[in-house]
Design a protein around this motif. Sequence first.
Motif, PDB file in Angstrom:
ATOM      1  N   PRO A  70       0.840  -1.219   0.000  1.00 47.94           N
ATOM      2  CA  PRO A  70       0.000   0.000   0.000  1.00 47.94           C
ATOM      3  C   PRO A  70       0.864   1.254   0.000  1.00 47.94           C
ATOM      4  CG  PRO A  70       0.056  -0.948   2.194  1.00 47.94           C
ATOM      5  CD  PRO A  70       0.816  -1.908   1.311  1.00 47.94           C
ATOM      6  N   ILE A  71       1.647   1.425  -1.072  1.00 44.80           N
ATOM      7  CA  ILE A  71       2.629   2.502  -1.126  1.00 44.80           C
ATOM      8  C   ILE A  71       1.969   3.876  -1.061  1.00 44.80           C
ATOM      9  CG2 ILE A  71       4.328   3.618  -2.630  1.00 44.80           C
ATOM     10  CD1 ILE A  71       5.349   0.910  -3.389  1.00 44.80           C
ATOM     11  N   LEU A  72       0.864   4.039  -1.802  1.00 44.41           N
ATOM     12  CA  LEU A  72       0.208   5.344  -1.810  1.00 44.41           C
ATOM     13  C   LEU A  72      -0.311   5.714  -0.420  1.00 44.41           C
ATOM     14  CD1 LEU A  72      -1.744   5.192  -5.198  1.00 44.41           C
ATOM     15  CD2 LEU A  72       0.467   6.259  -4.707  1.00 44.41           C
ATOM     16  N   LYS A  73      -0.818   4.712   0.308  1.00 42.05           N
ATOM     17  CA  LYS A  73      -1.270   4.955   1.676  1.00 42.05           C
ATOM     18  C   LYS A  73      -0.103   5.346   2.564  1.00 42.05           C
ATOM     19  CE  LYS A  73      -4.183   4.763   5.164  1.00 42.05           C
ATOM     20  NZ  LYS A  73      -5.289   5.732   5.314  1.00 42.05           N
ATOM     21  N   PHE A  74       0.980   4.595   2.465  1.00 43.37           N
ATOM     22  CA  PHE A  74       2.163   4.894   3.267  1.00 43.37           C
ATOM     23  C   PHE A  74       2.776   6.234   2.862  1.00 43.37           C
ATOM     24  CE2 PHE A  74       3.332   0.227   4.412  1.00 43.37           C
ATOM     25  CZ  PHE A  74       2.157   0.139   5.133  1.00 43.37           C
ATOM     26  N   PHE A  75       2.723   6.535   1.577  1.00 46.00           N
ATOM     27  CA  PHE A  75       3.246   7.814   1.081  1.00 46.00           C
ATOM     28  C   PHE A  75       2.477   8.975   1.716  1.00 46.00           C
ATOM     29  CE2 PHE A  75       3.752  11.381  -1.727  1.00 46.00           C
ATOM     30  CZ  PHE A  75       5.025  11.261  -2.249  1.00 46.00           C
ATOM     31  N   GLY A  76       1.165   8.856   1.738  1.00 49.34           N
ATOM     32  CA  GLY A  76       0.346   9.897   2.358  1.00 49.34           C
ATOM     33  C   GLY A  76       0.626  10.038   3.846  1.00 49.34           C
ATOM     34  N   ASN A  77       0.777   8.888   4.538  1.00 44.74           N
ATOM     35  CA  ASN A  77       1.108   8.944   5.966  1.00 44.74           C
ATOM     36  C   ASN A  77       2.444   9.646   6.197  1.00 44.74           C
ATOM     37  OD1 ASN A  77      -1.225   7.517   6.508  1.00 44.74           O
ATOM     38  ND2 ASN A  77      -0.195   5.548   6.686  1.00 44.74           N
ATOM     39  N   SER A  78       3.448   9.285   5.401  1.00 47.32           N
ATOM     40  CA  SER A  78       4.763   9.913   5.540  1.00 47.32           C
ATOM     41  C   SER A  78       4.691  11.410   5.286  1.00 47.32           C
ATOM     42  CB  SER A  78       5.763   9.268   4.572  1.00 47.32           C
ATOM     43  OG  SER A  78       6.111   7.963   4.975  1.00 47.32           O
ATOM     44  N   ALA A 225      -1.531  -0.422   8.776  1.00 50.09           N
ATOM     45  CA  ALA A 225      -1.262   0.316   7.540  1.00 50.09           C
ATOM     46  C   ALA A 225      -1.801   1.738   7.591  1.00 50.09           C
ATOM     47  CB  ALA A 225      -1.877  -0.429   6.352  1.00 50.09           C
ATOM     48  N   ASP A 226      -2.732   2.015   8.495  1.00 52.13           N
ATOM     49  CA  ASP A 226      -3.293   3.359   8.587  1.00 52.13           C
ATOM     50  C   ASP A 226      -2.302   4.371   9.145  1.00 52.13           C
ATOM     51  OD1 ASP A 226      -5.738   2.576   7.568  1.00 52.13           O
ATOM     52  OD2 ASP A 226      -6.558   2.083   9.550  1.00 52.13           O
ATOM     53  N   THR A 227      -1.281   3.904   9.837  1.00 51.98           N
ATOM     54  CA  THR A 227      -0.321   4.826  10.456  1.00 51.98           C
ATOM     55  C   THR A 227       1.116   4.590  10.003  1.00 51.98           C
ATOM     56  OG1 THR A 227      -0.180   3.305  12.350  1.00 51.98           O
ATOM     57  CG2 THR A 227      -1.697   5.168  12.539  1.00 51.98           C
ATOM     58  N   ARG A 228       1.419   3.479   9.360  1.00 48.44           N
ATOM     59  CA  ARG A 228       2.800   3.188   8.984  1.00 48.44           C
ATOM     60  C   ARG A 228       3.268   4.082   7.839  1.00 48.44           C
ATOM     61  NH1 ARG A 228       4.776  -2.977  10.031  1.00 48.44           N
ATOM     62  NH2 ARG A 228       4.941  -2.601  12.269  1.00 48.44           N
ATOM     63  N   THR A 229       4.585   4.294   7.787  1.00 52.36           N
ATOM     64  CA  THR A 229       5.170   5.235   6.843  1.00 52.36           C
ATOM     65  C   THR A 229       5.858   4.509   5.692  1.00 52.36           C
ATOM     66  OG1 THR A 229       7.152   5.346   8.232  1.00 52.36           O
ATOM     67  CG2 THR A 229       5.446   7.026   8.587  1.00 52.36           C
ATOM     68  N   LEU A 230       6.299   5.283   4.722  1.00 49.60           N
ATOM     69  CA  LEU A 230       6.818   4.721   3.472  1.00 49.60           C
ATOM     70  C   LEU A 230       8.044   3.826   3.641  1.00 49.60           C
ATOM     71  CD1 LEU A 230       6.235   4.669   0.478  1.00 49.60           C
ATOM     72  CD2 LEU A 230       7.611   6.733   0.206  1.00 49.60           C
ATOM     73  N   PRO A 231       9.035   4.153   4.500  1.00 51.11           N
ATOM     74  CA  PRO A 231      10.176   3.238   4.643  1.00 51.11           C
ATOM     75  C   PRO A 231       9.790   1.820   5.040  1.00 51.11           C
ATOM     76  CG  PRO A 231      10.700   5.357   5.616  1.00 51.11           C
ATOM     77  CD  PRO A 231       9.245   5.400   5.259  1.00 51.11           C
ATOM     78  N   LEU A 232       8.668   1.654   5.752  1.00 54.80           N
ATOM     79  CA  LEU A 232       8.245   0.322   6.173  1.00 54.80           C
ATOM     80  C   LEU A 232       7.650  -0.493   5.031  1.00 54.80           C
ATOM     81  CD1 LEU A 232       6.581   1.172   9.602  1.00 54.80           C
ATOM     82  CD2 LEU A 232       8.903   0.399   9.156  1.00 54.80           C
ATOM     83  N   SER A 233       7.335   0.150   3.912  1.00 48.96           N
ATOM     84  CA  SER A 233       6.746  -0.585   2.788  1.00 48.96           C
ATOM     85  C   SER A 233       7.738  -1.558   2.153  1.00 48.96           C
ATOM     86  CB  SER A 233       6.244   0.391   1.724  1.00 48.96           C
ATOM     87  OG  SER A 233       7.325   1.106   1.142  1.00 48.96           O
ATOM     88  N   LEU A 234       9.036  -1.362   2.394  1.00 50.00           N
ATOM     89  CA  LEU A 234      10.040  -2.224   1.761  1.00 50.00           C
ATOM     90  C   LEU A 234       9.973  -3.653   2.281  1.00 50.00           C
ATOM     91  CD1 LEU A 234      13.103   0.200   1.730  1.00 50.00           C
ATOM     92  CD2 LEU A 234      11.341  -0.139  -0.001  1.00 50.00           C
ATOM     93  N   SER A 235       9.399  -3.857   3.459  1.00 49.10           N
ATOM     94  CA  SER A 235       9.288  -5.221   3.994  1.00 49.10           C
ATOM     95  C   SER A 235       8.296  -6.068   3.209  1.00 49.10           C
ATOM     96  CB  SER A 235       8.875  -5.167   5.471  1.00 49.10           C
ATOM     97  OG  SER A 235       7.594  -4.564   5.599  1.00 49.10           O
TER      98      SER A 235
END
Length: 281
Positions: A70-78, A225-235
């Motif tokens: 969910p990169i776009l979600k994480f992108f928005g959170n970041s 996923a509602d609060t996690r940020t973009l660097p965590l998407s790499l996992s």
Amino acid sequence: MKHSKKTPRQKAARAASYLFMALCVVVALFPIIWVVLSSFKTNKEILSNGLSLPSSFGFAGYAQALKIAPILKFFGNSLIIAVISTALNVFILAMAGYVFAKKRFRFKNTLYAILSLAMVIPTTALLSPVYTVITKLGLYDTKAALILVYTALSMPISLMILRSAFAAIPTELEEAAYIDGAGFFRTFWQVMMPCAKGGLASAAVLAFLEGWNEFTFALLLTSSADTRTLPLSLSYFTSQFSFNYTAMFAAITIAVLPSIVVFAIFQEQVCSSLTAGSVKG
């Protein structure tokens, strides 16, 4: 006036300096260029020859990355967390930097030294106390937790930059504002802040990069996923037996581009703040 000819020794020294600068540029740019080019390769191409150019340039890796995580979600959170924490950091520490630079009070230097020493505390030493405080406040797995932590993490370097920026402003400007009837906050907001825009830009860029790229506290203090940020998407791009390198490099490219853009936009202000106070006038 006749220009003196450079000696062979001077020419060799100049050539060596240019060669060294070119080497620094290559060392700095090579990892970024390699990651971007790898995002257009297939897994087979990356594993067979990592330094080769991609056989074709397509956006299949980026499509896979957006589908897997969910990169776009994480992108928005970041973006939300980094922008708000940067604004809070710069505004609060601008007032602190102004007071430390222009006001006199007891134990000023001692207090400034204590706050500056926070820069040398390793991140690992903060994990347990920060986690305890955040959970007791009931802020675990919230954006507010990361905003508070990121605001504090950039405190030492922002305070140092902003104190120097305000110290370089002539005291006569402050005194003239007080004579005209301006109070503390009005003097700070309408007179001192515009004069320190170079330092404000530098502190803002560094605070934004800290909040955008931070990984450890984002992993520790969030779980959804509602609060996690973009660097965590790499996992999302690793499994027990395989790696999707193409999608992972595409996600890395998406993650680093905002940092590069922000620094490129504010590069002039950042560089000007580094020379603040060297010339008075």
